[in-house]
Design a protein around this motif. Structure first.
Motif, PDB file in Angstrom:
ATOM      1  N   PRO A 113       0.593  -1.232  -0.072  1.00  0.00           N
ATOM      2  CA  PRO A 113      -0.014  -0.014  -0.108  1.00  0.00           C
ATOM      3  C   PRO A 113       0.845   1.281   0.078  1.00  0.00           C
ATOM      4  O   PRO A 113       0.414   2.449  -0.276  1.00  0.00           O
ATOM      5  N   SER A 114       2.034   1.421   0.502  1.00  0.00           N
ATOM      6  CA  SER A 114       2.710   2.390   0.612  1.00  0.00           C
ATOM      7  C   SER A 114       3.887   2.724  -0.685  1.00  0.00           C
ATOM      8  O   SER A 114       4.629   3.692  -0.768  1.00  0.00           O
ATOM      9  N   ALA A 115       3.914   1.594  -1.673  1.00  0.00           N
ATOM     10  CA  ALA A 115       4.711   1.728  -2.571  1.00  0.00           C
ATOM     11  C   ALA A 115       4.431   2.784  -3.686  1.00  0.00           C
ATOM     12  O   ALA A 115       3.258   2.982  -4.128  1.00  0.00           O
ATOM     13  N   GLY A 116       5.488   3.637  -3.891  1.00  0.00           N
ATOM     14  CA  GLY A 116       5.228   4.814  -4.760  1.00  0.00           C
ATOM     15  C   GLY A 116       4.740   5.889  -4.043  1.00  0.00           C
ATOM     16  O   GLY A 116       4.390   7.112  -4.799  1.00  0.00           O
ATOM     17  N   ALA A 123       4.932   9.231  -2.039  1.00  0.00           N
ATOM     18  CA  ALA A 123       5.960  10.074  -1.508  1.00  0.00           C
ATOM     19  C   ALA A 123       6.231  10.272  -0.176  1.00  0.00           C
ATOM     20  O   ALA A 123       5.039   9.909   0.765  1.00  0.00           O
ATOM     21  N   ALA A 124       7.418  10.145   0.441  1.00  0.00           N
ATOM     22  CA  ALA A 124       7.715   9.815   1.860  1.00  0.00           C
ATOM     23  C   ALA A 124       7.005  10.655   2.719  1.00  0.00           C
ATOM     24  O   ALA A 124       6.402  10.269   3.947  1.00  0.00           O
ATOM     25  N   SER A 125       6.814  12.042   2.179  1.00  0.00           N
ATOM     26  CA  SER A 125       5.896  12.956   3.201  1.00  0.00           C
ATOM     27  C   SER A 125       4.495  12.696   3.438  1.00  0.00           C
ATOM     28  O   SER A 125       3.763  12.908   4.180  1.00  0.00           O
ATOM     29  N   ASP A 126       3.939  11.679   2.336  1.00  0.00           N
ATOM     30  CA  ASP A 126       2.606  11.319   2.252  1.00  0.00           C
ATOM     31  C   ASP A 126       2.282   9.891   3.131  1.00  0.00           C
ATOM     32  O   ASP A 126       1.267   9.361   3.262  1.00  0.00           O
ATOM     33  N   SER A 127       3.553   9.011   3.428  1.00  0.00           N
ATOM     34  CA  SER A 127       3.285   7.821   3.671  1.00  0.00           C
ATOM     35  C   SER A 127       2.537   7.745   5.040  1.00  0.00           C
ATOM     36  O   SER A 127       2.035   6.788   5.391  1.00  0.00           O
ATOM     37  N   HIS A 128       2.805   8.859   5.941  1.00  0.00           N
ATOM     38  CA  HIS A 128       1.854   8.756   7.394  1.00  0.00           C
ATOM     39  C   HIS A 128       0.331   8.455   7.180  1.00  0.00           C
ATOM     40  O   HIS A 128      -0.397   8.073   7.739  1.00  0.00           O
ATOM     41  N   MET A 129      -0.189   9.131   5.933  1.00  0.00           N
ATOM     42  CA  MET A 129      -1.689   9.214   5.480  1.00  0.00           C
ATOM     43  C   MET A 129      -2.176   7.545   5.254  1.00  0.00           C
ATOM     44  O   MET A 129      -2.951   7.220   6.069  1.00  0.00           O
ATOM     45  N   ILE A 130      -1.147   7.034   4.826  1.00  0.00           N
ATOM     46  CA  ILE A 130      -1.512   5.433   4.486  1.00  0.00           C
ATOM     47  C   ILE A 130      -1.367   4.696   5.742  1.00  0.00           C
ATOM     48  O   ILE A 130      -2.393   3.971   5.992  1.00  0.00           O
ATOM     49  N   THR A 131      -0.259   4.760   6.738  1.00  0.00           N
ATOM     50  CA  THR A 131      -0.282   4.364   7.975  1.00  0.00           C
ATOM     51  C   THR A 131      -1.475   4.670   8.909  1.00  0.00           C
ATOM     52  O   THR A 131      -1.944   3.762   9.319  1.00  0.00           O
ATOM     53  N   ASP A 132      -1.859   5.848   8.703  1.00  0.00           N
ATOM     54  CA  ASP A 132      -2.914   6.249   9.709  1.00  0.00           C
ATOM     55  C   ASP A 132      -4.151   5.540   9.383  1.00  0.00           C
ATOM     56  O   ASP A 132      -4.714   5.021   9.950  1.00  0.00           O
ATOM     57  N   ALA A 133      -4.344   5.595   7.795  1.00  0.00           N
ATOM     58  CA  ALA A 133      -5.616   5.018   7.377  1.00  0.00           C
ATOM     59  C   ALA A 133      -5.601   3.388   7.635  1.00  0.00           C
ATOM     60  O   ALA A 133      -6.833   2.944   8.236  1.00  0.00           O
ATOM     61  N   HIS A 187       7.066  -3.483   1.688  1.00  0.00           N
ATOM     62  CA  HIS A 187       8.533  -3.257   1.863  1.00  0.00           C
ATOM     63  C   HIS A 187       9.029  -2.486   2.991  1.00  0.00           C
ATOM     64  O   HIS A 187      10.020  -2.463   3.211  1.00  0.00           O
ATOM     65  N   ASP A 188       8.058  -1.495   3.316  1.00  0.00           N
ATOM     66  CA  ASP A 188       8.398  -0.345   4.244  1.00  0.00           C
ATOM     67  C   ASP A 188       8.332  -1.120   5.632  1.00  0.00           C
ATOM     68  O   ASP A 188       7.100  -1.228   6.145  1.00  0.00           O
ATOM     69  N   MET A 189       9.439  -1.195   6.391  1.00  0.00           N
ATOM     70  CA  MET A 189       9.546  -2.155   7.526  1.00  0.00           C
ATOM     71  C   MET A 189       9.026  -1.226   8.727  1.00  0.00           C
ATOM     72  O   MET A 189       8.427  -1.601   9.503  1.00  0.00           O
ATOM     73  N   LYS A 190       9.091   0.217   8.786  1.00  0.00           N
ATOM     74  CA  LYS A 190       8.419   0.970   9.525  1.00  0.00           C
ATOM     75  C   LYS A 190       7.138   0.772   9.672  1.00  0.00           C
ATOM     76  O   LYS A 190       6.405   0.734  10.686  1.00  0.00           O
ATOM     77  N   LEU A 191       6.493   0.662   8.304  1.00  0.00           N
ATOM     78  CA  LEU A 191       4.808   0.580   8.373  1.00  0.00           C
ATOM     79  C   LEU A 191       4.467  -0.991   8.827  1.00  0.00           C
ATOM     80  O   LEU A 191       3.702  -1.245   9.611  1.00  0.00           O
ATOM     81  N   VAL A 192       5.232  -2.117   8.483  1.00  0.00           N
ATOM     82  CA  VAL A 192       5.164  -3.513   8.925  1.00  0.00           C
ATOM     83  C   VAL A 192       5.032  -3.371  10.230  1.00  0.00           C
ATOM     84  O   VAL A 192       4.251  -4.040  10.985  1.00  0.00           O
ATOM     85  N   PHE A 193       6.318  -2.969  10.897  1.00  0.00           N
ATOM     86  CA  PHE A 193       6.472  -2.914  12.261  1.00  0.00           C
ATOM     87  C   PHE A 193       5.432  -2.224  13.166  1.00  0.00           C
ATOM     88  O   PHE A 193       5.040  -2.733  14.178  1.00  0.00           O
ATOM     89  N   LYS A 194       4.961  -1.338  12.659  1.00  0.00           N
ATOM     90  CA  LYS A 194       3.858  -0.423  13.206  1.00  0.00           C
ATOM     91  C   LYS A 194       2.517  -1.192  13.192  1.00  0.00           C
ATOM     92  O   LYS A 194       1.785  -0.978  14.278  1.00  0.00           O
ATOM     93  N   VAL A 195       1.965  -1.826  12.281  1.00  0.00           N
ATOM     94  CA  VAL A 195       0.756  -1.961  11.882  1.00  0.00           C
ATOM     95  C   VAL A 195       0.588  -3.672  12.293  1.00  0.00           C
ATOM     96  O   VAL A 195      -0.336  -4.041  12.624  1.00  0.00           O
TER      97      VAL A 195
END
Ligand SMILES: Nc1ncnc2c1ncn2[C@@H]1O[C@H](COP(=O)(O)OP(=O)(O)O)[C@@H](O)[C@H]1O
Ligand SMILES: [Mg+2]
Lengths: 337, 254
Positions: free
Chosen positions: B178-181, B183-193, B208-216
């Motif tokens: 979900p976070s592929a492609g 922008a780094a500045s927007d990735s928090h929107m995806i994480t929040d959602a 692939h984004d391990m920060k996101l994986v470890f968070k959710v």
């Protein structure tokens, strides 16, 4: 609970209401103006009613193609198969069963729909070039069947002996084509408004969705294949109407009703006018046929050159077709400032 | 009753090969309501293929997929969606020339069985419109309601896809990168959602984004060459030397 859920939509409807009703009014005026043009033509060109009737019939066919190609995005070069089915369906019905026009119209429409459904069952599984080839093949197979059954269909001599009864038993088809013209115009108006309702409906929205992204449609649970078969069948119904009106008004059906030329011309007309707008089918058909008619009467040998040039220019400069012109012009004017 | 035992999705011995290439090698996986599982692994490991096998986009060459005890492996994609399995694509797949509102309307019309209605306008169903509004509010999309999706930033397109998929009211949700492609500045929107997804939903997230994986995620599955290498909690996977060498390490290098 129920109330709080519905509220946002209501609010929105209220704020957007004036703009929407103004838009609706403008569209209604345009439609009425178009019908006005159709009626005016009856009085202005009494000597050309036959030709204008052919335009009206062709518009119905191109409208049916717009549903498939313009809305659902399915490219076909065999739409004459459905037109021919309607024409022979209505023609044979008139010769062998009943010469009632409205009954014949319904028969033509149903035959068109049935042929569309059956061929659609395998056509709608194909894509791209394969699909194009298959659609051409379907029309040619039908043409050959009609040709072979000459005892019934008249084969390459065409189906003769159609003699339509008066419409409602009152309005006889006359030699000058007055009744035929008004009949075709009435059918066209009904088809046009029916299609307007259809393309604005959920079913129409689904067709556009399939055009935009079939994988996404499948991923939201839409049985894409069956929807396409449905769309193609409805298109066949309407193309069948066009064929039936043609058979009834000219009281003649020939093998050309299945011809590749008809399929190809219908597609060119639609592309000229603009895909997926319904109005594009009208404007494209009128321009194509009037230019064709005029060019052919000036130079019977080189008219194709004129048509070809026109198509090239439109496709190159306004790929959206004539219906895309207003947007193009507005953008161009803004750029000039 | 035994119903409770079977609730959720159970994948057993799933196999898939394209010609000679094995892309799913005996995969077992369960997704219970409320699960947040992450599927990670190098490019070409077979993650997208696995997702497609679950949704019915591809038909497995072996194994079974049960949903609430019913085998759904033979169902077509559209039927599986109706059974409650939905996914977002690795590359956003939307109705690009339609507005955000129209994009979200279609799945709701389809889900509620209105998709074949022909005589009323698509926007003339108040309960559908109410739901469209609600989804747009939930995903902060109301400001863009009437903008065609292709004009939105990619991150927002991702949100539209999430909203559109959630509008199907799935019980099993698969998110393919979900976070592929984005922008780094927007990735928090995806994480929040993703963090705000309904609690009882089962979510399988390929990322692939391990920060996101470890968070959710509360469980991570590592897929290599079509087979599960190991699975465990984020802490366990983070410590696993094999995984670090094979995957995490390689990512850190780049
Ligand atoms: N339709 C297909 N035909 C043949 N091989 C495919 C097909 N789809 C994917 N593959 C192959 O399967 C492997 C797994 O691909 P994929 O599932 O997309 O991996 P991932 O999502 O983990 O990056 C790749 O080697 C890919 O080339
Ligand atoms: Mg992938």
């Amino acid at each position: 609970m129920q109330e709080t859920q519905i509220k946002p939509a209501e609010n929105l409807a209220q704020t957007a209401a004036p703009a929407r009703s103004r838009k609706f009014l403008i569209k209604l005026l345009i439609d009425l103006a178009l019908i006005g043009v159709g009626i005016a033509a009856y009085f202005i060109f009494p000597d050309n009613l036959g030709f204008i009737t052919r335009i009206l019939i062709m518009i119905i066919l191109v409208l049916s193609l717009d549903l498939v190609l313009g809305y659902a995005g399915v490219a076909t070069l065999g739409h004459a198969a459905l037109f021919g089915a309607g024409a022979y369906g209505a023609g044979l019905f008139a010769v062998y069963f009943s010469a009632d026009p409205l009954l014949g119209l319904l028969v033509g429409a149903i035959v068109g729909a049935i042929i569309a459904f059956i061929s659609g069952l395998f056509l709608m599984r194909a894509h791209g070039l394969t699909l194009l080839m298959l659609t051409i093949a379907v029309a040619q197979i039908l043409q050959e069947i009609i040709n072979k059954e000459r005892a019934i269909t008249g084969g390459s001599d065409g189906l003769l002996g159609i003699d339509m009864d008066p419409i409602f038993g009152i309005y006889a088809f006359d030699f000058f084509g007055k009744t035929g013209y008004l009949y075709a115009l009435t059918v066209l108006v009904i088809v046009f408004f029916a299609l307007k309702i259809l393309v604005a409906s959920p079913f129409g929205a689904m067709a556009k969705g399939i055009h935009e992204s079939a994988p996404r449609m499948r991923a939201i649970g839409t049985p894409v294949y069956w929807r396409l078969v449905g769309i193609y069948t409805i298109s066949g119904f309407i193309a069948g109407i066009a064929g039936a009106v043609s058979a009834q008004v000219t009281e003649l059906v020939s093998l050309e009703a299945f011809g590749f030329a008809l399929s190809a011309e219908a597609m060119v007309m639609l592309i000229l006018g603009g895909l997926g707008r319904l109005y594009g089918a009208i404007i494209g058909t009128v321009i194509f046929m009037v230019v064709h008619h005029t060019a052919a009467s000036i130079d019977p040998f080189n008219w194709l050159f004129v048509i070809g040039t026109m198509v090239l220019i439109v496709v190159y400069f306004v790929p959206e077709g004539f219906m895309g012109l207003p947007v193009k012009l507005r953008r161009w004017l803004r750029w000039q400032k | 009753m035994s119903v409770g035992m079977n609730v959720g999705m159970e994948v057993k011995n799933l196999q898939m090969h394209f010609g000679g290439i094995v892309v799913a090698d005996d995969i077992n996986l369960t997704l219970k309501p409320g699960d947040r599982k992450a599927l990670i692994g190098p490019n070409g490991a077979g993650k997208t293929t696995f997702a497609n096998l679950l949704t019915g986009n591809l038909t497995p060459t072996g194994g079974s997929i049960h949903l609430d005890g019913q085998n759904i492996a033979h169902l077509r994609e559209s039927q599986r969606v109706k059974a409650g399995v939905a996914k977002t694509f690795q590359i956003t797949t939307l109705f690009k020339k339609m507005s955000v509102r129209e994009n979200i309307r279609l799945p709701i019309l389809e889900r509620t069985g209105l998709g074949t209605k022909m005589f009323k306008k698509a926007e003339a169903y108040p309960e559908v419109e109410a739901e469209v509004e609600q989804m747009m509010t939930q995903f902060n999309l109301r400001a863009h309601a009437d903008i065609e999706v292709h004009e939105l930033a990619y991150g927002q397109q991702r949100l539209v896809e999430l909203a559109l998929t959630l509008a199907l009211k799935p019980r099993i949700l698969i998110l393919d990168e979900p976070s592929a492609g984005v922008a780094a500045s927007d990735s928090h929107m995806i994480t929040d959602a993703i963090e705000r997804l309904p609690k009882d939903l089962s979510v399988l997230i390929i990322e692939h984004d391990m920060k996101l994986v470890f968070k959710v995620a509360n469980k991570i599955i590592v897929l290599v060459n079509g087979a599960i290498l190991c699975e465990g909690t984020p802490a366990e996977i983070g410590k696993n030397q094999q995984v670090r060498d094979l995957y995490l390490g390689a990512r850190h290098d780049t």
